[in-house]
Design an enzyme around this catalytic site. Structure first.
Site, PDB file in Angstrom:
ATOM      1  N   HIS A   1       0.842  -1.194   0.000  1.00 36.01           N
ATOM      2  CA  HIS A   1       0.000   0.000   0.000  1.00 36.01           C
ATOM      3  C   HIS A   1       0.873   1.239   0.000  1.00 36.01           C
ATOM      4  O   HIS A   1       1.753   1.369   0.837  1.00 36.01           O
ATOM      5  CB  HIS A   1      -0.888   0.009   1.245  1.00 36.01           C
ATOM      6  CG  HIS A   1      -2.006   0.993   1.153  1.00 36.01           C
ATOM      7  ND1 HIS A   1      -1.809   2.344   1.247  1.00 36.01           N
ATOM      8  CD2 HIS A   1      -3.326   0.828   0.966  1.00 36.01           C
ATOM      9  CE1 HIS A   1      -2.972   2.962   1.127  1.00 36.01           C
ATOM     10  NE2 HIS A   1      -3.897   2.065   0.956  1.00 36.01           N
TER      11      HIS A   1
ATOM     12  N   LYS B   1     -15.414   4.235  -6.428  1.00 38.37           N
ATOM     13  CA  LYS B   1     -14.926   5.362  -7.236  1.00 38.37           C
ATOM     14  C   LYS B   1     -15.829   5.589  -8.445  1.00 38.37           C
ATOM     15  O   LYS B   1     -16.056   6.708  -8.875  1.00 38.37           O
ATOM     16  CB  LYS B   1     -13.481   5.090  -7.687  1.00 38.37           C
ATOM     17  CG  LYS B   1     -12.857   6.243  -8.461  1.00 38.37           C
ATOM     18  CD  LYS B   1     -11.352   6.087  -8.570  1.00 38.37           C
ATOM     19  CE  LYS B   1     -10.971   5.034  -9.567  1.00 38.37           C
ATOM     20  NZ  LYS B   1     -11.095   5.471 -10.964  1.00 38.37           N
TER      21      LYS B   1
END
EC number: 4.1.1.31
Length: 878
Positions: free
Chosen positions: A140, A545
């Site tokens: 990440h 998104k």
């Protein structure tokens, strides 16, 4: 609660004071006074003092370029120290008058409840021991803290524990404080930020370090407690070879959008995992050999070692030699391809059997108390981690497979695969899967992209079965996407079953997930190759998104329901793989509540989920905290399996359908349909700068373009830095407001009260709204956004206010999170250190955009430190 608040503030004050001493020693008293003025201004500003806010702003504006980096570092370190204090507080600070934390009592209480519900002891023991939970560790970009610093932070936590004894005399207390001072000074004088982007191998090593320093210790501890809870409830024990929770990884296997993850990298990471596993077991076996000096042994052990005076040591010596041979071979194979010598361990039984033999012998000879110590711990690790530590998943985008197939069919003179309709593709793929001859001649020379896809398939085919997890296809949309990967793997020489997993991630793909799986399972040529459950991955990041979290959450729920129904009809077991992020906008939030909010039947003893890099440290970075989170996963999956929630009422479904439509409409009106939005986003947030910073091995964009071209992580991350948190709530304000306008408040209240799915969504929404901050977002706008776009920022802040008000109305509170004063306290504590970092970041962005600065300039480094500090301060919304 007041006691916890006081103790937490006491620890934070102490750590802050020691950091202040370090800063004064290096930079002088005058510089420390500046830091203190900024902190006090932030504190006063939070209490509503206009004078304090002005003092804060003036102090930051007045900083010279040479002061920006040390000021950013100071507040970043403050936040990391506050995190350490909070984690310690949550874990340890309880005296005998306080109840055990929820995480420690959740499993015993659940087992008692299940018995009351009529589950027999045998059924409970059987179900608990056969649970299959897999936590998939992923890299990440927001996990920017270096391993060196993480180890220092762990040492600071250990000293807080040492200080937390009432019987310490003044000398002992002074010694511990002195050690804390030294550790904090070491952290301050260690550069906290990587100046170069990590490689995928660096990321994989970071994941292995979490296992080495934390999970290796947590696994036997949580299993010991689970065994104790099971025995207390049922009189039965957890079998030695039960491993309800195992680990997989994407680090070094996830090549979706990351050209740095190549077949060579994947092979290297597989070997590193094997090396690391052998090394960890060697340490365990060395310790066991030192402890197991006993002479008395069972006939079975004697048959193996003869009349040795130290039979346990003799057996462990053999195992130690094989582990050493395995480690040496894996290390040598990193630089050249070598055949594995006979001594190399290939099968987990070769590791387990010697340990089991010693364990059973000790029990037979009346030494069970010895067997149930470190030897049992080593056995539990061997069952959980095996010879390969983690199973490595491979992930690639469906378009890469389609392009490879197109080049192949073009070369063979069969036409262009990408131009074929779905049925033509399926017919061709099944025909070739059933054909014994190779598809390609040996002299085929593909283009670079196709060569890389084929090389990856060859690495998969050559790797030991137990070292690999699933082959995940991102942006999957059809049955042929799965069959194409199966054919490419067959062509590479794979002769064993491997799970090929479609990942459905846009709103349209989620709606289409059921029909795609129904089509696949209806193909005899596919069913004959399906060994074990049908695995399907649900994408949370890209669907949110694409459509906002209101519509995405409902689409994810409905897709899972449909998949459960189809697999039940087809008599195929289903394994759902949840691609959750650490943030609410990417499906994140407390795992226990999330699991219990899944559709009935979707968690049938199996659960697979991603654990994102920045959350891995907070959930699994310390053994005690890892143990608590493993307890939560175990209890939640057991409860969701044996006590699934009832299906939603028809009126709730109708309500969610309407709210999803209202939510996606409101979300897309802002994000997709407003022509000014993308430009505003790029001015108001550090999105452009994030792409330049060395945050992770993967590029921030899939391709050039607008919001749709951004990867989900930088999209969320950019809004989090400015505290608008837009992706996590946009759409809900319209969906909930319109429901109330239609007079459906009673139904909403009923849904929140009786439906875990909806209650969890609202709880997550409330948490993220409590961390959002209009004033901070306005501050970024004032410094960074052009006058003609300011109105859009004001509009978005109005929508945020609307979202807060409607949630307060729904929950009947006067303040967000009023029901959770502990969480409010933690947020309040951090804001004092976050506010200066936000103000500093806005100033840094303003200065950075007005001049050219190299990536290693103090300005850019200060910007990177501010990004890391804000991410650390906001944690699960970071």
């Amino acid at each position: 609660m007041a006691d916890i608040d006081a103790r937490l503030r006491e620890d934070v004050h102490l750590l802050g004071e020691l950091l202040g001493n370090t800063i004064r020693e290096q930079r002088g008293a005058e510089f420390l006074d500046k830091i203190e003025r900024i902190r006090k201004g932030a504190k006063a500003g939070r209490r509503g003092s206009a004078e304090g806010a002005e003092q804060l702003s003036a102090s930051v504006d007045g900083l010279g370029d040479d002061e920006l980096l040390p000021v950013a570092r100071a507040f970043n370190q403050f936040l990391n120290l506050a995190n350490i204090a909070e984690q310690y507080q949550l874990m340890h600070r309880r005296d005998d008058t306080q109840p055990l934390p929820f995480e420690s009592r959740v499993l015993p209480e659940l087992l008692d409840r299940l018995k009351t519900e009529g589950h027999t002891p045998d059924a409970l023991a059987r179900q608990l021991s056969k649970l299959e939970i897999e936590l998939v560790l992923t890299a990440h970009p927001t996990e920017v803290a270096r391993r060196t610093l993480i180890q220092k932070y762990d040492a600071i936590a250990a000293q807080l524990a040492a200080l937390d004894h009432r019987d310490l005399n003044s000398t002992e207390r002074a010694q511990i404080t002195s050690r804390l001072q030294r550790l904090i000074a070491e952290a301050w004088h260690t550069e906290e930020i990587r100046r170069i982007r990590p490689t995928p191998v660096d990321e994989a090593k970071w994941g292995f370090a979490v296992i080495e320093h934390s999970l290796w210790h947590a696994i036997p501890n949580y299993l010991r407690k689970a065994d104790h809870a099971l025995h207390a409830a049922t009189g039965l024990n957890l079998p030695l070879e039960a491993a309800p929770i195992r680990f997989a990884s994407w680090m070094g296997g996830d090549r979706d959008g990351n050209p740095n993850v190549t077949a060579i990298v994947t092979r290297e990471v597989l070997l590193l995992a094997r090396w690391m596993a052998a090394d960890l077991y060697l340490r365990d076996v060395d310790n066991l050999a030192a402890e197991l000096s006993m002479q008395q042994a069972s006939d079975a052990l004697r048959a193996r070692v003869g009349d040795s005076a130290e039979p346990y040591r003799a057996e462990l010596k053999r195992l130690r030699e094989r582990l050493r041979a395995t480690r040496n071979w894996a290390n040598a194979s990193l630089s050249e391809t070598l055949p594995a010598p006979e001594a190399v361990l290939r099968d987990n039984r070769e590791l387990l059997d010697p340990l089991l033999l010693c364990f059973q012998s000790l029990h037979e000879c009346g030494m069970g108390v010895i067997a149930d110590g470190p030897l049992l711990d080593c056995l539990r690790r061997a069952v959980t981690f095996g010879l390969f530590l983690v199973r490595l998943d491979v992930r690639q985008d469906s378009s890469r497979h389609c392009a490879a197939m197109t080049e192949i069919t073009d070369y063979l003179g069969l036409g262009r695969y990408e131009e074929w309709d779905e049925q033509t593709r399926i017919d061709f793929l099944l025909r070739e899967l059933n054909n014994r001859r190779p598809l390609l001649p040996g002299y085929f020379k593909p283009a670079a992209d196709t060569a890389e896809v084929l090389a990856t398939c060859r690495v998969v085919a050559a790797a030991p079965t137990a070292s690999l997890g699933s082959y995940v296809i991102s942006m999957a949309g059809s049955a042929s996407d799965v069959l194409a990967v199966q054919l490419l793997l067959k062509e590479a020489g794979l002769q064993r079953p491997m799970r090929v997993v479609p990942l459905f991630e846009t709103l349209a793909d989620l709606d289409n997930a059921g029909p795609v799986i129904e089509k696949l399972l209806g193909l005899p040529g596919y069913r004959s190759r399906l060994h074990g459950p049908q695995e399907v991955m649900i994408g949370y990041s890209d669907s949110a998104k694409d459509a906002g979290t209101t519509a995405a959450a409902w689409a994810q729920y409905r897709a899972q329901e449909k998949l459960v129904e189809i697999c039940r009809e087809q008599q195929v077991e289903l394994l759902l793989f949840h691609g959750r992020g650490g943030t609410v906008g990417r499906g994140g939030g407390p795992a226990h509540a999330a699991i219990l909010s899944q559709p009935p039947g979707s968690v049938a003893g199996r659960f697979r989920t991603t654990e994102q890099g920045e959350m891995i440290r907070f959930k699994f970075g310390l053994p005690d905290i890892a143990e608590q989170n493993l307890n939560l996963y175990l209890a939640a999956v057991l409860e969701a399996t044996l006590l699934p929630p009832p299906p939603p009422q028809p009126s709730w479904r109708t309500m969610m359908d309407q709210m999803a439509a209202d939510g996606v409409g409101a979300y897309r009106a802002v994000v997709r349909e407003n022509p000014e939005f993308v430009e505003y986003f790029r001015q108001a947030t550090p999105e452009q700068e994030l792409g330049r910073l060395p945050l992770g091995s993967r590029p921030a964009k899939r391709r050039e373009g607008g919001v749709e071209s951004l990867r989900a992580i930088p999209w969320i991350f950019a809004w989090t830095q400015t505290r608008l948190m837009l992706p996590a709530w946009l759409g809900w304000e319209a969906a909930l407001s319109k429901a109330l306008e239609r007079g459906e408040g009673t139904v909403l209240a009923q849904m929140r009260e009786q439906w875990p799915f909806f209650r969890t969504r609202i709880d997550m929404l409330e948490m993220v709204l409590a961390k959002a901050d209009s004033d901070i977002a306005r501050l970024y706008d004032e410094r960074l956004v052009s006058a003609e776009l300011q109105h859009l920022g004001a509009h978005l802040r109005d929508l945020l206010s609307q979202a807060c008000n409607v949630v307060l109305g729904l929950t009947g509170q006067k303040q967000l999170l009023a029901h959770s004063p502990e969480t409010l306290e933690f947020i309040s504590l951090r804001n004092t250190y976050l506010d200066p970092l936000h103000l500093l970041q806005a100033e840094l962005l303003s200065r950075s955009r007005s001049r050219e600065a190299s990536l290693d300039s103090p300005l850019e480094l200060a910007l990177l430190v501010s990004v890391a500090g804000i991410a650390a301060g906001l944690r699960n919304t970071g």
